[in-house]
Scaffold this motif. Structure first.
Motif, PDB file in Angstrom:
ATOM      1  N   MET A   1      75.569   6.120  11.299  1.00 14.60           N
ATOM      2  CA  MET A   1      74.514   4.695  11.156  1.00 14.60           C
ATOM      3  C   MET A   1      74.334   4.486   9.890  1.00 14.60           C
ATOM      4  O   MET A   1      72.625   5.876   8.704  1.00 14.60           O
ATOM      5  CB  MET A   1      73.158   4.901  11.904  1.00 14.60           C
ATOM      6  N   ILE A   2      74.083   4.058   8.803  1.00 13.33           N
ATOM      7  CA  ILE A   2      74.195   3.430   7.558  1.00 13.33           C
ATOM      8  C   ILE A   2      73.056   2.368   7.123  1.00 13.33           C
ATOM      9  O   ILE A   2      73.213   1.361   7.671  1.00 13.33           O
ATOM     10  CB  ILE A   2      75.454   3.078   6.462  1.00 13.33           C
ATOM     11  N   PRO A   3      71.673   3.231   6.817  1.00 14.92           N
ATOM     12  CA  PRO A   3      70.873   1.915   6.335  1.00 14.92           C
ATOM     13  C   PRO A   3      71.324   1.028   5.241  1.00 14.92           C
ATOM     14  O   PRO A   3      71.539   1.257   4.149  1.00 14.92           O
ATOM     15  CB  PRO A   3      69.530   3.075   6.740  1.00 14.92           C
ATOM     16  N   LEU A   4      70.948   0.283   5.616  1.00 17.41           N
ATOM     17  CA  LEU A   4      70.829  -0.678   4.478  1.00 17.41           C
ATOM     18  C   LEU A   4      69.471  -1.637   3.893  1.00 17.41           C
ATOM     19  O   LEU A   4      69.526  -2.159   2.531  1.00 17.41           O
ATOM     20  CB  LEU A   4      72.213  -2.501   4.857  1.00 17.41           C
ATOM     21  N   ARG A   5      68.674  -2.347   5.088  1.00 19.69           N
ATOM     22  CA  ARG A   5      67.748  -2.632   3.903  1.00 19.69           C
ATOM     23  C   ARG A   5      67.256  -2.468   5.302  1.00 19.69           C
ATOM     24  O   ARG A   5      67.899  -2.824   6.315  1.00 19.69           O
ATOM     25  CB  ARG A   5      67.814  -4.268   3.645  1.00 19.69           C
ATOM     26  N   ASP A   6      65.752  -3.059   5.340  1.00 17.06           N
ATOM     27  CA  ASP A   6      64.597  -3.612   6.325  1.00 17.06           C
ATOM     28  C   ASP A   6      64.107  -4.606   6.238  1.00 17.06           C
ATOM     29  O   ASP A   6      64.367  -5.313   4.985  1.00 17.06           O
ATOM     30  CB  ASP A   6      63.582  -2.126   5.896  1.00 17.06           C
ATOM     31  N   ASN A   7      62.883  -5.303   6.676  1.00 19.25           N
ATOM     32  CA  ASN A   7      62.984  -6.781   7.063  1.00 19.25           C
ATOM     33  C   ASN A   7      61.399  -7.262   6.372  1.00 19.25           C
ATOM     34  O   ASN A   7      60.206  -7.918   6.165  1.00 19.25           O
ATOM     35  CB  ASN A   7      62.748  -7.016   8.267  1.00 19.25           C
ATOM     36  N   VAL A   8      60.851  -6.032   6.296  1.00 16.50           N
ATOM     37  CA  VAL A   8      59.624  -5.748   5.683  1.00 16.50           C
ATOM     38  C   VAL A   8      59.087  -6.065   3.843  1.00 16.50           C
ATOM     39  O   VAL A   8      59.315  -5.009   2.686  1.00 16.50           O
ATOM     40  CB  VAL A   8      58.453  -4.503   5.520  1.00 16.50           C
ATOM     41  N   PRO A   9      58.649  -6.985   3.354  1.00 15.76           N
ATOM     42  CA  PRO A   9      58.735  -7.582   2.536  1.00 15.76           C
ATOM     43  C   PRO A   9      57.972  -6.351   1.302  1.00 15.76           C
ATOM     44  O   PRO A   9      56.866  -6.215   1.673  1.00 15.76           O
ATOM     45  CB  PRO A   9      58.692  -9.144   2.177  1.00 15.76           C
ATOM     46  N   GLY A  10      58.394  -6.304  -0.058  1.00 18.38           N
ATOM     47  CA  GLY A  10      57.372  -5.828  -0.649  1.00 18.38           C
ATOM     48  C   GLY A  10      56.506  -5.663  -1.318  1.00 18.38           C
ATOM     49  O   GLY A  10      56.522  -7.813  -1.500  1.00 18.38           O
ATOM     50  N   GLU A  11      54.823  -5.636  -1.701  1.00 17.66           N
ATOM     51  CA  GLU A  11      54.074  -5.865  -1.946  1.00 17.66           C
ATOM     52  C   GLU A  11      54.131  -6.102  -3.155  1.00 17.66           C
ATOM     53  O   GLU A  11      52.763  -6.999  -4.098  1.00 17.66           O
ATOM     54  CB  GLU A  11      52.200  -5.737  -1.181  1.00 17.66           C
ATOM     55  N   LYS A  12      53.578  -5.497  -3.831  1.00 16.55           N
ATOM     56  CA  LYS A  12      53.785  -4.605  -5.479  1.00 16.55           C
ATOM     57  C   LYS A  12      54.787  -3.522  -5.871  1.00 16.55           C
ATOM     58  O   LYS A  12      56.308  -3.251  -5.007  1.00 16.55           O
ATOM     59  CB  LYS A  12      52.543  -3.621  -5.358  1.00 16.55           C
ATOM     60  N   PHE A  13      55.353  -3.655  -7.579  1.00 14.28           N
ATOM     61  CA  PHE A  13      56.443  -2.877  -7.673  1.00 14.28           C
ATOM     62  C   PHE A  13      56.202  -1.291  -7.411  1.00 14.28           C
ATOM     63  O   PHE A  13      54.908  -0.853  -7.391  1.00 14.28           O
ATOM     64  CB  PHE A  13      56.459  -3.670  -9.582  1.00 14.28           C
ATOM     65  N   PRO A  14      57.061  -1.350  -6.736  1.00 12.71           N
ATOM     66  CA  PRO A  14      56.582   0.617  -6.256  1.00 12.71           C
ATOM     67  C   PRO A  14      57.114   1.599  -7.440  1.00 12.71           C
ATOM     68  O   PRO A  14      58.041   1.895  -7.865  1.00 12.71           O
ATOM     69  CB  PRO A  14      58.191   0.717  -5.363  1.00 12.71           C
ATOM     70  N   PHE A  15      56.427   1.948  -8.906  1.00  8.13           N
ATOM     71  CA  PHE A  15      56.221   2.189 -10.304  1.00  8.13           C
ATOM     72  C   PHE A  15      56.835   3.570  -9.404  1.00  8.13           C
ATOM     73  O   PHE A  15      58.097   4.488 -10.079  1.00  8.13           O
ATOM     74  CB  PHE A  15      55.066   2.391 -10.620  1.00  8.13           C
ATOM     75  N   SER A  16      56.246   4.484  -9.092  1.00  8.68           N
ATOM     76  CA  SER A  16      55.579   6.033  -8.277  1.00  8.68           C
ATOM     77  C   SER A  16      58.043   5.910  -7.917  1.00  8.68           C
ATOM     78  O   SER A  16      58.594   7.222  -7.937  1.00  8.68           O
ATOM     79  CB  SER A  16      55.128   6.032  -7.261  1.00  8.68           C
ATOM     80  N   MET A  17      57.801   5.415  -6.369  1.00  5.68           N
ATOM     81  CA  MET A  17      59.525   5.634  -6.556  1.00  5.68           C
ATOM     82  C   MET A  17      60.622   5.592  -7.202  1.00  5.68           C
ATOM     83  O   MET A  17      61.125   6.405  -6.862  1.00  5.68           O
ATOM     84  CB  MET A  17      59.415   4.394  -5.052  1.00  5.68           C
ATOM     85  N   TRP A  18      60.333   4.366  -7.896  1.00  8.07           N
ATOM     86  CA  TRP A  18      60.841   4.257  -9.450  1.00  8.07           C
ATOM     87  C   TRP A  18      61.513   5.180 -10.425  1.00  8.07           C
ATOM     88  O   TRP A  18      62.321   6.237 -10.974  1.00  8.07           O
ATOM     89  CB  TRP A  18      61.008   3.258  -9.489  1.00  8.07           C
ATOM     90  N   LEU A  19      59.785   5.837 -10.295  1.00 14.92           N
ATOM     91  CA  LEU A  19      59.723   6.949 -11.078  1.00 14.92           C
ATOM     92  C   LEU A  19      60.343   8.685 -10.871  1.00 14.92           C
ATOM     93  O   LEU A  19      61.070   8.683 -11.459  1.00 14.92           O
ATOM     94  CB  LEU A  19      58.327   7.913 -11.661  1.00 14.92           C
TER      95      LEU A  19
END
Length: 213
Positions: A1-19
């Motif tokens: 199973m390959i996850p493509l996307r979830d249905n929970v919209p982000g609220e703020k820019f995920p700075f730490s995730m991208w870092l």
């Protein structure tokens, strides 16, 4: 199973995730520049070797990866689930949570295989913590998943608790089976995943941002 996307919209820019994603790829590109012998030395120095490890290796091992598939799979999952968890924690708490889960994942692996001399690398233990947090924090979320069946592919929207719960079960089952295999037979640190997922479920509340009244 390959996850493509979830249905929970982000609220703020995920700075730490991208870092975190950027740092992982920078380290991986450095790995690609090394000859085979130097790369093995890097893994044994900064990877997590249960029988001979340093405290820093519990952190440094989470930024090393063994292949393109390894890093892309981990970073894609972090991209899917990390932004929503960071929304609820904030950038600083999210990084601390991510690293704490990685340390606990590594400690779990060392506890199960204390005599192992095989270096463990990868962000999957820390990522499992993010998935464990998501599992409890977003019980109504759904994940659009690509499911291969023989030569056909189907797009199915699966409840996140089902997708992540099934993933966690497979890691536990695979880890149990691997206990009976010779050392080195299993190429995946399943118990690190189990430890990270459990850590995420237990610790995530300690890292949530205070709710303003």
């Amino acid at each position: 199973m390959i996850p493509l996307r979830d249905n929970v919209p982000g609220e703020k820019f995920p700075f730490s995730m991208w870092l975190i994603i950027a740092l992982n790829f920078l380290v991986f590109f450095y790995e690609l520049s090394l000859p085979s012998e130097e790369l093995q030395k890097l893994f044994y120095t900064y990877g997590l070797v249960p029988a001979n490890h340093s405290l820093s290796s519990f952190i440094t091992c989470t930024f090393l990866h063994g292949s393109w598939m390894h890093i892309i799979g981990n970073m894609w999952a972090l991209f899917l689930f990390g932004n929503n968890v960071e929304d609820k924690m904030g950038p600083v708490r999210f990084i601390l949570f991510y690293l704490a889960c990685g340390v606990i994942a590594g400690a779990t692996h060392c506890y199960i295989y204390p005599q192992s001399t095989v270096p463990t690398v990868g962000a999957s233990g820390a990522l499992a913590g993010v998935m464990g947090a998501y599992f409890l924090m977003f019980p109504k979320a759904r994940v659009l998943t690509l499911i291969p069946v023989f030569f056909f592919f189907y797009l199915v929207e699966i409840p996140a608790v089902v997708y992540l719960g099934f993933w966690a079960f497979t890691q536990l089952a695979s880890g149990t089976i691997a206990l009976f295999a010779p050392e080195g037979a299993a190429q995946i640190a399943f118990w690190a995943h189990v430890g990270g997922f459990g850590a995420g479920m237990i610790l995530h509340r300690l890292f949530l941002e205070p709710v303003e009244n």
